[in-house]
Design a protein around this motif. Structure first.
Motif, PDB file in Angstrom:
ATOM      1  N   LEU A 162       0.819  -1.210   0.000  1.00  0.00           N
ATOM      2  CA  LEU A 162       0.000   0.000   0.000  1.00  0.00           C
ATOM      3  C   LEU A 162       0.858   1.267   0.000  1.00  0.00           C
ATOM      4  N   GLN A 163       1.933   1.228   0.734  1.00  0.00           N
ATOM      5  CA  GLN A 163       2.760   2.427   0.879  1.00  0.00           C
ATOM      6  C   GLN A 163       3.667   2.672  -0.317  1.00  0.00           C
ATOM      7  N   ALA A 197      -4.216   2.230   3.758  1.00  0.00           N
ATOM      8  CA  ALA A 197      -5.399   1.910   2.960  1.00  0.00           C
ATOM      9  C   ALA A 197      -6.193   3.171   2.633  1.00  0.00           C
ATOM     10  N   ALA A 198      -6.362   4.046   3.606  1.00  0.00           N
ATOM     11  CA  ALA A 198      -7.092   5.292   3.362  1.00  0.00           C
ATOM     12  C   ALA A 198      -6.390   6.129   2.300  1.00  0.00           C
ATOM     13  N   ASP A 199      -5.073   6.092   2.306  1.00  0.00           N
ATOM     14  CA  ASP A 199      -4.300   6.871   1.342  1.00  0.00           C
ATOM     15  C   ASP A 199      -4.438   6.331  -0.080  1.00  0.00           C
ATOM     16  N   ARG A 200      -4.736   5.027  -0.213  1.00  0.00           N
ATOM     17  CA  ARG A 200      -4.808   4.428  -1.538  1.00  0.00           C
ATOM     18  C   ARG A 200      -6.223   4.206  -2.052  1.00  0.00           C
ATOM     19  N   LEU A 201      -7.218   4.524  -1.247  1.00  0.00           N
ATOM     20  CA  LEU A 201      -8.600   4.404  -1.694  1.00  0.00           C
ATOM     21  C   LEU A 201      -9.063   5.679  -2.381  1.00  0.00           C
ATOM     22  N   GLU A 202      -9.892   5.503  -3.400  1.00  0.00           N
ATOM     23  CA  GLU A 202     -10.522   6.656  -4.023  1.00  0.00           C
ATOM     24  C   GLU A 202     -11.506   7.291  -3.043  1.00  0.00           C
ATOM     25  N   GLU A 203     -11.926   8.495  -3.338  1.00  0.00           N
ATOM     26  CA  GLU A 203     -12.910   9.174  -2.501  1.00  0.00           C
ATOM     27  C   GLU A 203     -14.162   8.315  -2.382  1.00  0.00           C
ATOM     28  N   LYS A 204     -14.628   8.129  -1.159  1.00  0.00           N
ATOM     29  CA  LYS A 204     -15.787   7.293  -0.853  1.00  0.00           C
ATOM     30  C   LYS A 204     -15.537   5.820  -1.167  1.00  0.00           C
ATOM     31  N   GLY A 205     -14.264   5.416  -1.266  1.00  0.00           N
ATOM     32  CA  GLY A 205     -13.934   4.018  -1.499  1.00  0.00           C
ATOM     33  C   GLY A 205     -14.215   3.166  -0.271  1.00  0.00           C
ATOM     34  N   TYR A 206     -14.239   1.851  -0.476  1.00  0.00           N
ATOM     35  CA  TYR A 206     -14.637   0.912   0.568  1.00  0.00           C
ATOM     36  C   TYR A 206     -13.457   0.053   1.023  1.00  0.00           C
ATOM     37  N   LEU A 207     -13.460  -0.260   2.319  1.00  0.00           N
ATOM     38  CA  LEU A 207     -12.482  -1.161   2.908  1.00  0.00           C
ATOM     39  C   LEU A 207     -13.238  -2.287   3.597  1.00  0.00           C
ATOM     40  N   TYR A 238     -10.991  -1.097  19.865  1.00  0.00           N
ATOM     41  CA  TYR A 238      -9.742  -0.690  19.217  1.00  0.00           C
ATOM     42  C   TYR A 238      -9.932  -0.559  17.710  1.00  0.00           C
ATOM     43  N   ILE A 239     -10.617  -1.524  17.101  1.00  0.00           N
ATOM     44  CA  ILE A 239     -10.872  -1.463  15.664  1.00  0.00           C
ATOM     45  C   ILE A 239     -11.744  -0.253  15.331  1.00  0.00           C
ATOM     46  N   ARG A 240     -12.779  -0.041  16.100  1.00  0.00           N
ATOM     47  CA  ARG A 240     -13.680   1.089  15.836  1.00  0.00           C
ATOM     48  C   ARG A 240     -12.938   2.425  15.946  1.00  0.00           C
ATOM     49  N   ALA A 241     -12.166   2.598  17.009  1.00  0.00           N
ATOM     50  CA  ALA A 241     -11.444   3.854  17.205  1.00  0.00           C
ATOM     51  C   ALA A 241     -10.388   4.062  16.123  1.00  0.00           C
ATOM     52  N   SER A 242      -9.701   2.995  15.734  1.00  0.00           N
ATOM     53  CA  SER A 242      -8.650   3.105  14.720  1.00  0.00           C
ATOM     54  C   SER A 242      -9.239   3.460  13.360  1.00  0.00           C
ATOM     55  N   LEU A 243     -10.390   2.901  13.026  1.00  0.00           N
ATOM     56  CA  LEU A 243     -11.050   3.244  11.765  1.00  0.00           C
ATOM     57  C   LEU A 243     -11.451   4.718  11.755  1.00  0.00           C
ATOM     58  N   SER A 244     -12.018   5.179  12.851  1.00  0.00           N
ATOM     59  CA  SER A 244     -12.421   6.584  12.935  1.00  0.00           C
ATOM     60  C   SER A 244     -11.211   7.510  12.802  1.00  0.00           C
ATOM     61  N   ASN A 245     -10.134   7.171  13.478  1.00  0.00           N
ATOM     62  CA  ASN A 245      -8.933   8.002  13.423  1.00  0.00           C
ATOM     63  C   ASN A 245      -8.313   8.032  12.032  1.00  0.00           C
ATOM     64  N   ALA A 246      -8.516   6.953  11.261  1.00  0.00           N
ATOM     65  CA  ALA A 246      -7.962   6.887   9.909  1.00  0.00           C
ATOM     66  C   ALA A 246      -8.883   7.508   8.864  1.00  0.00           C
ATOM     67  N   GLY A 247     -10.040   7.990   9.303  1.00  0.00           N
ATOM     68  CA  GLY A 247     -10.942   8.674   8.370  1.00  0.00           C
ATOM     69  C   GLY A 247     -11.970   7.775   7.709  1.00  0.00           C
ATOM     70  N   PHE A 248     -12.365   6.702   8.398  1.00  0.00           N
ATOM     71  CA  PHE A 248     -13.361   5.786   7.857  1.00  0.00           C
ATOM     72  C   PHE A 248     -14.673   5.879   8.629  1.00  0.00           C
ATOM     73  N   THR A 249     -15.766   5.668   7.926  1.00  0.00           N
ATOM     74  CA  THR A 249     -17.081   5.507   8.525  1.00  0.00           C
ATOM     75  C   THR A 249     -17.452   4.029   8.471  1.00  0.00           C
ATOM     76  N   ILE A 250     -17.819   3.455   9.592  1.00  0.00           N
ATOM     77  CA  ILE A 250     -18.164   2.037   9.638  1.00  0.00           C
ATOM     78  C   ILE A 250     -19.588   1.847   9.128  1.00  0.00           C
ATOM     79  N   LEU A 251     -19.740   1.072   8.078  1.00  0.00           N
ATOM     80  CA  LEU A 251     -21.057   0.735   7.542  1.00  0.00           C
ATOM     81  C   LEU A 251     -21.614  -0.524   8.188  1.00  0.00           C
TER      82      LEU A 251
END
Length: 276
Positions: A162-163, A197-207, A238-251
């Motif tokens: 990814l990097q 992953a956030a850096d390599r996803l397109e805008e509104k992309g999914y993980l 931990y997973i929830r907080a890490s996703l939020s900190n990385a700029g993800f919304t949990i669906l």
């Protein structure tokens, strides 16, 4: 000392550690495992993981790359039989069902990290146009190639890929779906992965990814630990907080049985998140 003699000494120390561990002599196991690790600093046997599992050392942030590659190279020819038939692994199909239920996709470009022999690629083939697979095991990648599921396949570690990956046609290609259906049990600390992953996803992309977990009384406040199956378990918070900190919304973050370990269900979560 010759290579053969070194390998014999390493095997003896490793097997002695296993014997001590099986007998309940954890102090003896720790001594033998530390001897094995000194003989093999690359840790192709995953000794650092065993030391963490018996409580002799703190958990590393990830499994050693040499260990993961060796493990999957050794089991490549029976990989699907072990994973699906013996361990009851069906996370790729659970992910396909989740994508359908949430009405996500279709996706133009999917990156499948830890792709294995292509189970996730096959499960999502009808909703993805272009699929790239990445795995640490060269032998596993050869088997995935034979399935003709992926347009591109690479041998590499997930976070480093990814990097650092650059395509000849695109300076820095991005994907609209990144899947990692059996990666987190080898990672431990998830922040580097999520950031990359956030850096390599397109805008509104999914993980999309799966995790393994343990009861709170066993985790005892830890974000992650090496569980009894010598795989990383992560706390839900931990997973929830890490996703939020990385700029993800949990669906979705659904409890699942990830696999069976000696017939016992291994609990975890199936997660689908969207880049905010």
């Amino acid at each position: 000392m010759t290579d053969d003699a070194e390998n014999e000494e390493l095997a003896a120390a490793y097997n002695l550690g296993l014997e001590f561990q099986k007998s309940g002599d954890l102090a003896g196991a720790a001594r033998a495992f530390r001897e094995a690790l000194a003989l093999d600093p690359q840790d192709t046997g995953g000794v650092s993981i065993r030391l963490a599992a018996i409580g002799a050392e703190t958990a590393p942030e990830k499994m050693p790359d040499a260990y993961v590659a060796t493990l999957f190279d050794q089991h490549a020819d029976v990989f699907d039989e072990i994973l699906v038939d013996e361990l009851g692994y069906c996370v790729p199909l659970l992910l396909r069902d989740l994508v359908q239920r949430l009405d996500c996709g279709p996706f133009s470009r999917m990156l499948d990290l830890g792709c294995g022999t292509g189970l996730t690629g096959m499960a999502l083939a009808d909703c993805t146009s272009h699929r790239t697979g990445v795995d640490l095991s060269e032998r596993i990648i050869e088997l995935a190639y034979d399935r003709e599921v992926y347009e591109d396949l690479y041998v590499g570690e997930a976070v480093e890929f990814l990097q650092e990956f650059e395509d000849e046609e695109e300076a820095r290609p991005n994907w609209d779906l990144i899947a990692a259906t059996d990666v987190f049990p080898y990672l431990g600390a998830v922040e580097p992965f999520l950031s990359a992953a956030a850096d390599r996803l397109e805008e509104k992309g999914y993980l999309a990814f799966s995790t393994e977990t343990l009861p709170n009384e066993i985790l005892n406040g830890r974000s992650y630990m090496v569980g009894p199956g010598n795989r990383f378990a992560q706390a839900e918070g931990y997973i929830r907080a890490s996703l939020s900190n990385a700029g993800f919304t949990i669906l979705a973050m659904e409890p699942i049985t990830v696999r069976l370990e000696e017939g016992v269900p291994v609990p975890g979560h199936l997660v689908l998140a969207q880049k905010s």
